[in-house]
Every structure is written in C-alpha cells, then in structure tokens.
Design a protein around this motif. Structure first.
Motif, PDB file in Angstrom:
ATOM      1  N   ARG A 284      39.785  36.728  39.432  1.00 39.04           N
ATOM      2  CA  ARG A 284      39.032  35.590  38.878  1.00 39.04           C
ATOM      3  C   ARG A 284      39.616  35.271  37.504  1.00 39.04           C
ATOM      4  O   ARG A 284      39.277  35.888  36.506  1.00 39.04           O
ATOM      5  CB  ARG A 284      37.550  35.948  38.797  1.00 39.04           C
TER       6      ARG A 284
ATOM      7  N   ALA B 173      31.946  35.182  37.038  1.00 40.57           N
ATOM      8  CA  ALA B 173      32.725  36.357  37.419  1.00 40.57           C
ATOM      9  C   ALA B 173      31.825  37.543  37.722  1.00 40.57           C
ATOM     10  O   ALA B 173      32.014  38.254  38.720  1.00 40.57           O
ATOM     11  CB  ALA B 173      33.711  36.709  36.303  1.00 40.57           C
TER      12      ALA B 173
ATOM     13  N   GLU C 117      29.902  37.032  41.039  1.00 40.90           N
ATOM     14  CA  GLU C 117      30.761  37.262  42.198  1.00 40.90           C
ATOM     15  C   GLU C 117      31.052  38.746  42.386  1.00 40.90           C
ATOM     16  O   GLU C 117      31.143  39.232  43.526  1.00 40.90           O
ATOM     17  CB  GLU C 117      32.061  36.471  42.042  1.00 40.90           C
TER      18      GLU C 117
END
Length: 788
Positions: free
Chosen positions: A632, A641, A644
C-alpha cells in the motif's frame, strides 16, 4: 426539591396529597406529556403537566398509594424515546383539583432539558405509510410522537411547533384534531402533517427546473435503476444515491464526488435484505434496528451482488436501514435491492442541506434532485457504529444520537471544548452533562470552520450555555486551536490546553465514572506531545486532572511530514531506518516500491533532520507495516492502510503461542525519575522481513503484527502496574476502532487480572476528543478551586 427520591408518602392515608414533580432529561418531543396524562388517568389522579426549560413540570394530587404507583410507573413505563435523568419532587398543600390537564409550555430560567434526537419511522407510522386505505398512504413526511425528525428541525427549547421548521405549515383540521387529542399518538407531535397541509416533494434538475412526475418517488426509482446519480433530500441533509449493484454507476459517483477509495454506505429495505449482503450477529441486527438507525459495519457476504467498488479492499460493508418515510417508499419498489446512500458533498466538505445550496454544490455530481420544502435547520450526517467485543461502539456520532447529553463524573462549570483537527466534534458542558455536536468533518478549511461556528451558535442557543472557559488541543497548528484562542480572546475567557492522548484516556474514564489514576492506553495516528513531538503509541498514568507518560513506542521519523501519512511507503522507510536497516540496499528499495533516487533523498532528509518529525504513533506503525505487507504505497483516505491490514488478517491464524506474535522489545525506563519506558519495533521488523523473504501469506503477517502490537502493550501495561500498583486500564484512541486489536488487548489484559474500560457512548477516536477535553478542563478547574 428532592432529587431521584420517592416522596415521604403515607400509604393508606385518607387525606389526599399533592406533589410538584420536575422530570429532567429527554422528555420533550417524545410523547411524554400524553404518557403522563394517560398514567394519571389510570391511577385516578388530578393535576397537570407542561413543558418548561427544566424538562416537564407535573402537579399531581390524590391518594398516597396512587401517587406512589404513579411515580414508580413514571420511570418504568416511559416512552421509548424518552430518557429520564432525574426526578425531583416537592410536597405542597392539596388544592382539591379534579381531573388532569396538559397546560401550555413555560419558558423561564436556564435551559436544562434536552432536544430529542431524530428517530426512525416507527412500526405504526410505517403501517400507515403502506396502507392504501390510510389518509397518509405514501405520504413521505408522516411521523408521530414516537418517531420522526427532532434535532434537525428545532431552533430552540422548549420543543414546540413554533420553535421548529414546521412552524410555516398550518395544520389542517384533521391533523389539528390529532395534535389536540391526548389519547392520540400524534398528540403534540410537532412535525405532524399530511398530504393536505404538510411539506411536499418534487423532482428537479440541477438548474432548478421542476421535472414533471405524477409520483416523484417512482420517477426517482426509475432513474436510479437506469444508473443515474440522484441527490435525495433527507432528515439531516442530502444523500447522493446510486444503485449499489451497478458497478458503473458506483464508479461514476466516485469520480464525480472525488471519493476514490473510501467505502460508501449502503441502505437496504429491511433486516432480511441486510442478511442477504452481510453476515450479521444478533447484536449487529439489534444495533441496525435501534431508533437511531446507524450505519453498522458488518462482514460482507460472498457473492452478495453489491458492486465491488462500494468498499474496495476490505471485507466489511457499512449497511443501514431506512429511517425516514421517503426512504421506505424508495424500497417499496421490489426492484430496488440496495442503494448507495452517501453524504451529499465533495470530499471533506459539510453535507448539503438547503435546496439552493444543494443545486449549487452538487450540480456537477447529481443527474437530478429529489427535493422537499421542509427546512433542515441543522446539518447532521448518518451515525456509524460497529460491534466491538459484543457491545456497540460509535465511530461517528451524529443523527440519532445528537444532541443527547453524555453524563459527566463531576460537576462542570459552563465550558466549550473545541475538539481536534480530524473528525471534529465540539462539546458544551454544564453541570453533570456534556453535549457533543454532530460529526463536523475535518477542519481543513474555512468552509469546515463556518460549519463549526454555525453548529456552535445553534447548540449554545438551544441549551443557553455561555462558556466561562475554552478547552482545546495542545497542537498549535490545529484550526480548532486557532479558533479557540481567537474566540476566548474576544470574550476574555480562560483557555485550557489539553494534551491529545490525555483527553482520549480521560474520555474513556469519564464514560465509566472513573476519576483515576488508571493506566491509559492511548493508541492513534497523530497527537501533539508535551515534548513537541508527535505521539500516538502511549501508556499513560492518567487522572482526570493530569497524567504522566509511563511508556511509548520508540520514535521513528516521518520523512516529508504529512506526506508520510498520505504515502505509507515513506513511513515504512522511516521506521526501517530507525530500526537500523540499510534502506538504500536494492532489497529494501524493491520492497518499498520506490525509486532508488527517492529513497536516497528521504534518507538524507532523515539524517539531516529536514522535514522529518519524529513520532511514537501506533497508527503510523500500522501504515508502515501495511506498506510492506500489502504494498500500500498511497492512501485515498485516513487510516486506509490500517483498515486494510485489519481486514486481511484471518481469525483462524491467531495463536496462543507467544512466538506467533511479532515481538516488540520493552526497554525499561526509570519511573522514579519519570523517564518513560519504550517499545522498540526493531525485532518486529526483523521477523516481518523474514516472513516476507520466506513468502508468508499476507493474512499470516497481518495476524502476527496485530498479535505483536497487543502483546507489546500488554507487557508495558504489566510493567506500569508493577511500578504503580494500578490495575485498571482505559483503552482509547483511533486504533481502538480496530476490532481485532481491541479483542486481543482486552482478552490478554483480563487474563492478566486487569479491569478494562472501553468506549461506548462516545467515539474512541477524535470524535470523542472534545468530551475528554471537557472532563479534563472541569477537573483542572475543580482542583484550582480546592487549592490542591
């Protein structure tokens, strides 16, 4: 008067008794007066009830045992939207009254009651809405005392029709009869209306021209099913809506709204529809069904038919149910499965509420508008919540919750707290309650600041709170700090600066009525520290009126400053450099996904101390690891980030084996000298890099990282207990939105014998910051007054 006590009744006494009763709390606009009217009739009591600035004032007269039963039932059987905070009683001389009546509202003294929050359409109104034989069949603005708009249409207290945006709509004879009948559920329902006398709905183009349609709702549905973007006026503002199963329509909305990655909320018809797209627990279903109707984050069901572009890269959907009659009408068409319903604005702007404003701001986004002429007086986004360790936790506190007061553990003078920079929410306080504003968004520009000022003026006027002091974040660069200094200076008010992570910890403590000291785990992305550095991975010894820093993550540089937040690979480079790795080696250049020249420049910046502020932030460590594990490189929205990384971790990979967790090295400080301990991420990086080289799965690395963060902070908390004897822990900060991290922390802390407190009423993130600032300011002022 006696607070929260039954009066000195004499059961069996022949002489009638009389009491004046004041009920404080959320008791206006929720059907409380007709409830009391019926209750008094059932108990055979005489007297009266009326609204006033304290709440409701009741005079009750009759046999002692009947009054006792009345007061007992007053609390036990209160209407569903009511919240009773206090009942004060005072005995007076009997007057020989007969019958019970509802009297006109009285306006006197300082306001101490609350405006009710907006509430979802009740079952009775929904039944009428869909009944062809009912006079309000398909009327998009029906409501009663148990549901409908409240906060968003109210100018001031007392909550009566002249004080709302319904004042312009004169009720027809049928509506007036309902309004005047204490036995009717629309008795004094201030937004009461019907087809004949109430607001109307129409379809329009961006330029303002009305689009001819026999039924604007049906016409809107046709356009949605054809892939158009519709701007739909709701309760607290406009929504931008598209068919959530249409990938192209969702992508077009993202492009026009400039919201490229952030998840979009989805509205569905009912719980069955929600179950078809999400795997729901019983607790999540209950949360979806509350009168507040928040957006609930739940795990997406595979093959559910929702467009991938709705929530890319994560396994959750933000789902919610209709809460306004108009929304129920959209879903009355069986062809409608799921609709994106996202705030009608460009990214980072306040939600649009006015028709002209909506056309001007949304004209290049929406293909058409579904509008009405009931004025929205207060912008109010949808609330967002999640189940964290089996209990609801607010991520965004807005519609359905605002402006309900949050209890305080101490008496507060009139105060205002400015909140933070991101996800701004201010708070007003007086006495034993704090009143937080709705979610205002990020204070990045003057548009956001204007929304802040507008909302503050409204809430100050509503509750008649004139602050005597202003609390603000310690960060000198926040727009909220600049506002606080200017506003306080103009009024000659006391300024109180509150350290960011102390405010987080204090907010959690206050929710649980704890004054401390406790061990505060404050884990988030950014907060200005007392040493001028950026904190965010903190173990504090926290009291309401002060704190000491016991431990923290070791500092790592942020090359490029805020650019390292937008580009996590920079944060990874800074963290690896701090851990002693040669970031210019070909291996690391490749892992970082960067050009060798860029890596060289950033390394030089770090070593020369150029625009590379040092941070102990847990959120930034999440970013750095996500850059390596998920590649990322750039984020489209805050915490993307980290979200995720949480999403890719798999529960089955959690292990009780201590070696499973990536290690954080705890380096002891000198508590006697108040030198904090530190947690070094160097060994974490060594093992993570071994996994990367060995081809470990992303799921495994993400799970090991979460376990390592939890274990590291548990070890630091144990060290704090050994040094201080404190065994209570308050967990706060934006990282506590991470359900995996919270579960791991709480389970391990409780295994070690700690009592653990989590947020429930306010957000653990920056949305709860102003509540903590109010608490800290009140405690500091109390300490000063006491001279201790």
């Amino acid at each position: 008067m006696t607070e929260n006590m039954q009066p000195g009744l004499k059961p069996g006494a022949r002489q009638p008794q009389r009491y004046e009763v004041v009920v404080r709390g959320v008791v206006q606009g929720v059907g409380f007066r007709p409830f009391v009217y019926r209750l008094a009739g059932e108990e055979g009591l005489a007297g009266s009830i009326g609204n006033d600035t304290d709440g409701v004032a009741i005079a009750i007269e009759g046999p002692a045992e009947r009054i006792e039963a009345f007061l007992r039932r007053l609390r036990a059987e209160a209407p569903p939207l009511a919240r009773i905070d206090a009942v004060a009683t005072r005995e007076t001389a009997p007057m020989g009254e007969h019958g019970f009546k509802i009297v006109a509202s009285a306006v006197r003294g300082q306001v101490s009651t609350g405006i009710p929050a907006d509430a979802a359409t009740c079952a009775d109104c929904l039944r009428e809405l869909l009944d062809p034989a009912d006079r309000r069949y398909r009327y998009p603005f029906l409501n009663c005392t148990n549901c409908g708009p409240r906060f968003t249409i109210t100018r001031r207290i007392p909550y009566d029709r002249p004080q709302t945006s319904m004042a312009r709509f004169k009720m027809c004879s049928a509506c007036q009869a309902e309004y005047d009948d204490p036995a009717n559920r629309r008795f004094h329902a201030q937004p009461n209306a019907c087809w004949e006398c109430g607001p109307r709905l129409w379809l329009a183009r961006a330029a303002g021209a009305e689009i001819a349609a026999d039924d604007p709702v049906t016409a809107c549905v046709e356009r949605l099913l054809a892939g158009e973007i519709m701007a739909i006026k709701g309760i607290g503002g406009f929504h931008l809506s598209v068919d959530a199963t249409n990938e192209n329509a969702v992508m077009r909305l993202r492009e026009r709204k400039r919201r490229y990655g952030k998840p979009l909320a989805i509205m569905v018809r009912d719980l069955d529809a929600a179950r078809s797209i999400c795997v729901l627990t019983a607790e999540e279903e209950a949360l979806l069904s509350t009168p507040a109707r928040p957006i609930v984050l739940a795990r997406r069901r595979e093959g559910c038919g929702v467009a991938d572009a709705v929530a890319p890269g994560i396994p959750w959907l933000g789902v919610f149910l209709p809460y306004a009659p108009l929304q129920h009408l959209l879903f009355a068409d069986e062809r409608v499965h799921a609709l994106v319903m996202t705030s009608a604005n460009l990214s980072e702007e306040p939600i649009a509420i006015d028709n002209d404003e909506a056309r001007a701001r949304l004209g290049e986004i929406a293909d058409a508008f579904l509008m009405h002429n009931r004025e929205i007086l207060q912008r109010c986004d949808d609330s967002v919540a999640a189940l964290v360790e089996g209990a609801p936790q607010l991520i965004r506190r807005a519609r359905g919750f605002v402006p309900l007061g949050a209890p305080l553990p101490l008496e507060a003078p009139p105060l205002v707290a400015a909140g933070g920079h991101l996800k701004n929410v201010f708070a007003l306080a007086r006495g034993r309650f704090a009143y937080q504003s709705q979610h205002l968004g990020d204070l990045e520009n003057l548009t956001g600041l204007d929304f802040f000022r507008e909302s503050l003026a409204h809430l100050m006027g509503t509750f008649e709170i004139e602050p005597e002091a202003v609390a603000h974040d310690l960060h000198p660069g926040y727009l909220s700090t600049s506002w606080a200094k200017e506003w306080a200076g103009e009024r000659g008010l006391r300024l109180i600066a509150v350290q960011h992570h102390h405010a987080h910890a204090a907010a959690c403590m206050a929710e649980h009525g704890v004054e401390g000291p406790v061990i505060g785990l404050s884990l988030d992305g950014t907060g200005y520290g007392t040493d001028g550095r950026i904190w965010g991975g903190e173990v504090l010894i926290s009291r309401l009126d002060g704190f000491e820093r016991f431990a923290h993550l070791e500092y790592a540089p942020m090359p490029g400053g805020e650019a390292a937040i937008r580009e996590p690979w920079r944060m990874a480079l800074g963290a690896l450099h701090a851990a002693g790795f040669d970031v210019e080696s070909p291996e690391f250049v490749e892992l970082l996904g960067a050009r060798a020249q860029d890596v060289h420049v950033l390394k030089q910046m770090i070593e020369r101390g150029v625009n590379s502020p040092r941070t102990s932030s847990c959120g930034r460590l999440f970013d750095a690891v996500a850059a390596m594990v998920l590649a990322r490189r750039v984020v489209d929205y805050e915490a993307q980030a980290a979200i995720e990384l949480e999403g890719v971790a798999v529960d089955e990979l959690d292990s009780r084996d201590a070696s499973f967790a990536y290690p954080l090295e705890l380096k002891r400080g000198d508590w006697a000298r108040r030198e904090p301990a530190t947690l070094s991420a160097a060994p974490l990086w060594r093992e993570l890099l071994e996994d990367l080289r060995g081809g470990a799965s992303k799921a495994r690395m993400a799970a090991r990282f979460h376990a390592g963060i939890a274990e590291g902070f548990v070890n630091a908390t144990k060290l704090a207990r050994k040094a201080t004897g404190i065994a209570q822990v308050a967990m706060s900060g934006g990282c506590m939105h991470n359900r995996r991290l919270v579960r791991l922390l709480r389970n391990r802390l409780e295994e070690e014998g700690f009592e653990v407190f989590q947020h429930r009423r306010v957000s653990p993130g920056d949305g709860g910051l102003s509540y903590g600032q109010v608490v800290v300011a009140a405690a500091m002022l109390r300490r000063e007054r006491s001279g201790s």
